[in-house]
Enzyme design. Structure first.
Site, short mmCIF file in Angstrom:
data_model
loop_
_atom_site.label_atom_id
_atom_site.label_comp_id
_atom_site.label_asym_id
_atom_site.label_seq_id
_atom_site.Cartn_x
_atom_site.Cartn_y
_atom_site.Cartn_z
N LYS A 1 3.21 3.66 0.37
CA LYS A 1 2.35 3.21 -0.34
C LYS A 1 2.78 2.84 -1.42
O LYS A 1 3.25 3.35 -2.31
CB LYS A 1 0.82 4.33 -0.64
CG LYS A 1 -0.19 4.13 -1.08
CD LYS A 1 -0.41 2.92 -2.89
CE LYS A 1 -0.53 4.19 -3.70
NZ LYS A 1 -0.46 2.98 -4.91
N GLU B 1 0.39 -0.19 -6.47
CA GLU B 1 -0.41 -1.47 -6.33
C GLU B 1 -0.33 -2.33 -7.42
O GLU B 1 -0.31 -3.55 -7.74
CB GLU B 1 -1.53 -1.12 -6.98
CG GLU B 1 -2.34 -0.40 -8.36
CD GLU B 1 -1.96 1.49 -8.18
OE1 GLU B 1 -1.05 1.61 -7.68
OE2 GLU B 1 -2.72 1.85 -9.28
N GLY C 1 6.26 9.86 -9.44
CA GLY C 1 5.51 8.78 -10.68
C GLY C 1 5.04 9.48 -11.55
O GLY C 1 6.30 9.90 -12.25
N GLY C 2 4.15 9.79 -12.34
CA GLY C 2 3.32 10.01 -13.70
C GLY C 2 3.39 11.53 -13.27
O GLY C 2 3.28 11.93 -12.27
N THR D 1 -0.16 12.53 -12.36
CA THR D 1 -0.44 12.23 -10.71
C THR D 1 0.46 12.70 -10.41
O THR D 1 -0.25 12.99 -9.01
CB THR D 1 -0.33 10.57 -10.50
OG1 THR D 1 -0.38 10.44 -11.48
CG2 THR D 1 -0.21 10.22 -9.25
N GLY D 2 1.25 13.48 -10.17
CA GLY D 2 2.57 14.68 -9.64
C GLY D 2 1.57 16.34 -9.11
O GLY D 2 1.34 16.38 -8.00
N GLU E 1 8.37 13.85 -7.87
CA GLU E 1 9.74 13.27 -9.10
C GLU E 1 8.81 13.07 -10.01
O GLU E 1 8.51 11.74 -10.31
CB GLU E 1 11.04 12.53 -8.32
CG GLU E 1 12.48 12.11 -9.31
CD GLU E 1 12.21 11.44 -10.37
OE1 GLU E 1 11.24 11.26 -11.05
OE2 GLU E 1 12.59 10.13 -10.15
N CYS F 1 13.43 6.06 -15.19
CA CYS F 1 13.20 7.80 -15.22
C CYS F 1 14.22 8.46 -16.11
O CYS F 1 14.28 9.34 -16.41
CB CYS F 1 12.76 7.99 -14.14
SG CYS F 1 13.35 7.68 -12.34
N GLU G 1 7.05 11.41 -22.39
CA GLU G 1 8.06 10.69 -21.78
C GLU G 1 7.24 8.71 -22.01
O GLU G 1 6.14 8.83 -21.55
CB GLU G 1 8.13 10.64 -20.49
CG GLU G 1 9.47 9.30 -19.25
CD GLU G 1 8.52 9.22 -17.60
OE1 GLU G 1 7.53 9.47 -17.35
OE2 GLU G 1 10.07 9.38 -17.44
O1 TXE Z 1 1.97 6.13 -12.36
P1 TXE Z 1 1.16 6.82 -11.17
P2 TXE Z 1 2.07 5.00 -13.93
C1 TXE Z 1 5.20 7.50 -15.43
C2 TXE Z 1 5.31 6.61 -16.69
C3 TXE Z 1 4.65 6.07 -16.87
C4 TXE Z 1 3.47 7.13 -16.53
C5 TXE Z 1 2.42 6.60 -15.82
O2 TXE Z 1 5.17 7.92 -17.79
O3 TXE Z 1 4.26 4.96 -18.22
O4 TXE Z 1 4.37 7.71 -15.57
O5 TXE Z 1 2.65 4.90 -14.69
C6 TXE Z 1 0.26 6.31 -7.01
N1 TXE Z 1 -3.20 10.74 -5.89
N2 TXE Z 1 6.50 6.87 -14.52
O6 TXE Z 1 0.10 5.18 -13.90
O7 TXE Z 1 -0.30 6.95 -11.80
C7 TXE Z 1 -0.41 4.45 -7.84
O8 TXE Z 1 -0.99 4.10 -7.04
C8 TXE Z 1 -2.24 9.47 -4.52
C9 TXE Z 1 7.68 7.36 -14.22
O9 TXE Z 1 1.67 3.86 -13.18
O10 TXE Z 1 2.05 8.38 -11.39
C10 TXE Z 1 1.41 4.25 -7.86
O11 TXE Z 1 1.78 4.19 -6.05
N3 TXE Z 1 -1.70 8.75 -5.58
C11 TXE Z 1 8.18 7.51 -12.99
C12 TXE Z 1 1.80 5.78 -7.65
O12 TXE Z 1 0.86 6.74 -8.00
C13 TXE Z 1 -1.78 8.47 -6.72
C14 TXE Z 1 7.67 6.20 -12.55
C15 TXE Z 1 2.92 6.17 -9.12
O13 TXE Z 1 1.74 5.61 -10.67
C16 TXE Z 1 -2.77 8.67 -7.80
C17 TXE Z 1 6.73 5.72 -12.92
C18 TXE Z 1 -3.28 10.14 -7.14
N4 TXE Z 1 -4.78 9.94 -7.72
C19 TXE Z 1 6.09 6.05 -14.07
N5 TXE Z 1 -2.98 7.93 -9.07
C20 TXE Z 1 9.47 7.96 -11.91
N6 TXE Z 1 9.11 9.00 -11.89
O14 TXE Z 1 10.34 7.55 -12.33
C21 TXE Z 1 -2.16 7.21 -8.99
N7 TXE Z 1 -1.37 7.30 -7.50
#
Ligand code: TXE
Length: 513
Positions: free
Chosen positions: A191, A194, A244-245, A248-249, A266, A300, A402
């Site tokens: 996935k 988006e 991701g964020g 969300t993690g 991560e 990151c 961050e």
């Molecule tokens: O990340 P999200 P976002 C950090 C960075 C950024 C912040 C938010 O600070 O400003 O996170 O970014 C999927 N269940 N990083 O909003 O939402 C989503 O569709 C399952 C650090 O873009 O965490 C996408 O595929 N999946 C980072 C993925 O999670 C869900 C890189 C990441 O999106 C979900 C990017 C849910 N409930 C952002 N909600 C790094 N570690 O490098 C969202 N997603």
């Protein structure tokens, strides 16, 4: 100004993108509810193309396909040599289609073409690395002190994996998950974000061409929140790998815990780059600058916190300001650009908010802070100038949180102990850099820093053969290296007695004792 509208139209017609964008059980499908999403070119704000967006039913179907394929057992029983050959075929196709994949990645993310090309090279390396590693991923024989017993520890695929990736390195980050998952013999649902799904759609087409069997690699894209139930609150899933964020993690980890599903996350970082006065000047200026402003800080492991020895702080900051003002920000397709825009209006708004908070909390804005004052940038692009705040401290939001954008904060120290304490003064722990010409001090610092990767007199490099991941709130689990393969494996101990005999623990008569 580059004609992005024309380039966008070309993406829509790219054979690598096709007209259906969900891949389930080896078939390209449109979503069950007809959902679509318009993707935006960050360099212009114009619509780039429209892609299918999965419904929760589609996501459940994708997990079901991965489950059925895994349970059928054929894929997981494929000889390791065949899986390794498949990974190498994928790597070969990445080489063949590097130019088109890079172009797609640049249009979708805004990063420069050179950065996209490096990403595709790195994706190729990850596939070749795991092809080689899995071939030598031998069982372990354990001596149990009984020659009749053959005791082995073997690796088996963990099962159905859900692989959720972010938008900053779309194909690179999902490849860190797909390559070891395929090598291990897992089935999966990928996935992508988006915001930037195009390169992953294109890549799955290459996997199909390379011969990945139907049902092994399934693809859905769409809003993570909407698909979350199907992908993460699902007993058919054995492992979730998420990048991701933090918020969300955390949500995913809580949800998955209900099913005792293994999760690796991560979650980014707030990474210190520590410069002692005895550090090499030229490489320090160069790497502090690149470490924070590459890809407009949307990395990151970006070195967003400069922690510098007081005696050189003024001159280093002056030089960084001078160099930051010269960075050629622009459309990623323009060869003259050395960095691109932010990925979205949301990220742009976030930077504006952080700049306001930095000023309100007393940091000194030395450069940047908003849209670059340039006529040649497209008015609709999400451009944000390289920004430097001096006189910062770790109670400020710009230092603690961050920002995920081109904002460098500067803190100063006078002793090594202070430098170390500042470097560890974060809830995150993904990466850190230290610059000094004193080898003993360098070694003390790299051992003292509580971060998953520490660079000494360098910054930002990684290799597929070395683990990547974070301490603290940067996450758990590791990607890359042997541990990155082990995440996708179960470990089984097989105890084989070749000369069975009764233990006589429970005896029938007292005489047997
Ligand atoms: O990340 P999200 P976002 C950090 C960075 C950024 C912040 C938010 O600070 O400003 O996170 O970014 C999927 N269940 N990083 O909003 O939402 C989503 O569709 C399952 C650090 O873009 O965490 C996408 O595929 N999946 C980072 C993925 O999670 C869900 C890189 C990441 O999106 C979900 C990017 C849910 N409930 C952002 N909600 C790094 N570690 O490098 C969202 N997603």
């Amino acid at each position: 100004m580059t004609d992005i509208t024309a380039a966008g139209a070309a993406v829509t017609s790219s054979p690598l993108i096709g007209d259906a964008h969900l891949y389930i059980s080896g078939e390209w499908r449109h979503p069950s509810d007809g959902g679509t999403r318009a993707l935006v070119n960050p360099a212009t704000g114009h619509t780039l193309t429209v892609v299918d967006e999965a419904s929760p039913d589609d996501a459940r179907a994708a997990v079901g396909a991965a489950r059925a394929t895994f349970d059928a057992g054929e894929w997981s029983a494929t000889p390791v040599s065949e899986r390794a050959a498949l990974l190498r075929r994928i790597a070969d196709l990445l080489v063949r289609d590097k130019a088109e994949l890079s172009r797609i990645e640049t249009l979708d993310t805004g990063k420069t073409l050179v950065e996209s090309e490096i990403d595709i090279d790195d994706v190729e390396s990850v596939f070749r690395y795991y092809a080689s590693l899995v071939e030598v991923d031998a069982d372990r024989v354990v001596d149990v002190g009984n020659p009749a017993v053959i005791s082995r520890v073997v690796h088996e695929p963990i099962g159905v994996c859900v692989l959720i990736a972010p938008w900053n390195y779309p194909l690179l980050q999902i490849s860190w998950k797909i390559a070891p998952a395929l090598a291990a013999g897992c089935t999966m649902v990928a996935k992508p974000s988006e915001v930037t799904p195009l390169s992953t759609i294109a890549f799955v087409r290459l996997c199909e061409e390379a011969g990945v069997p139907p049902g092994v690699l399934n693809l859905v894209q769409g809003s993570g929140a909407r698909l979350s139930g199907a992908l993460t609150d699902n007993p058919d899933v054995d492992f979730i790998s998420f990048t991701g964020g933090l918020a969300t993690g955390t949500t995913i980890s809580e949800t998955a815990a209900k099913h005792v599903t293994k999760v690796a996350v991560e979650l980014g970082g707030k990474n210190p780059h520590i410069v002692f006065a005895d550090a090499d000047w030229e490489s320090s200026v160069d790497q502090v600058l690149t470490g924070v402003f590459l890809h407009s800080g949307q990395v990151c492991s970006s070195g967003t916190r400069l922690i510098v020895e007081e005696s050189i702080a003024d001159s280093l900051v002056d030089e960084l300001v001078r160099r930051a003002n010269q960075i050629r920000m622009g459309d990623g397709l323009d060869p003259a650009s050395t960095t691109g825009p932010l990925v979205s209006q949301a990220q742009l708004n976030k930077m504006a908010d952080y700049v306001a908070s930095g000023i309100a909390e007393g940091a000194v804005l030395r450069c940047g802070g908003g849209r670059p004052d340039r006529d040649d940038l497209h008015p609709g692009g999400y451009f944000f100038a390289p920004t430097i705040f001096d006189r910062c401290n770790s109670s400020m939001r710009i230092v603690a949180e961050e920002t995920f954008g081109p904002i460098l904060t500067v803190e100063r120290f006078t002793t090594e102990a202070q430098a170390l304490a500042l470097g560890n003064d974060t809830t995150y722990g993904l990466a850190a850099g230290v610059r000094t010409s004193d080898a003993a001090r360098g070694e003390r610092m790299v051992r003292g820093l509580q971060h998953g990767t520490v660079w000494l007199n360098d910054f930002g490099y990684y290799t597929p053969a070395a683990e990547w991941g974070g301490y603290g709130k940067s996450g758990n689990g590791r990607e890359l290296g042997p541990t990155g393969l082990a995440e996708y494996q179960e470990t089984k101990h097989i105890w084989h007695n070749t000369a069975p005999s009764a233990s006589r623990w429970f005896t029938e008569t007292e005489d047997e004792r």
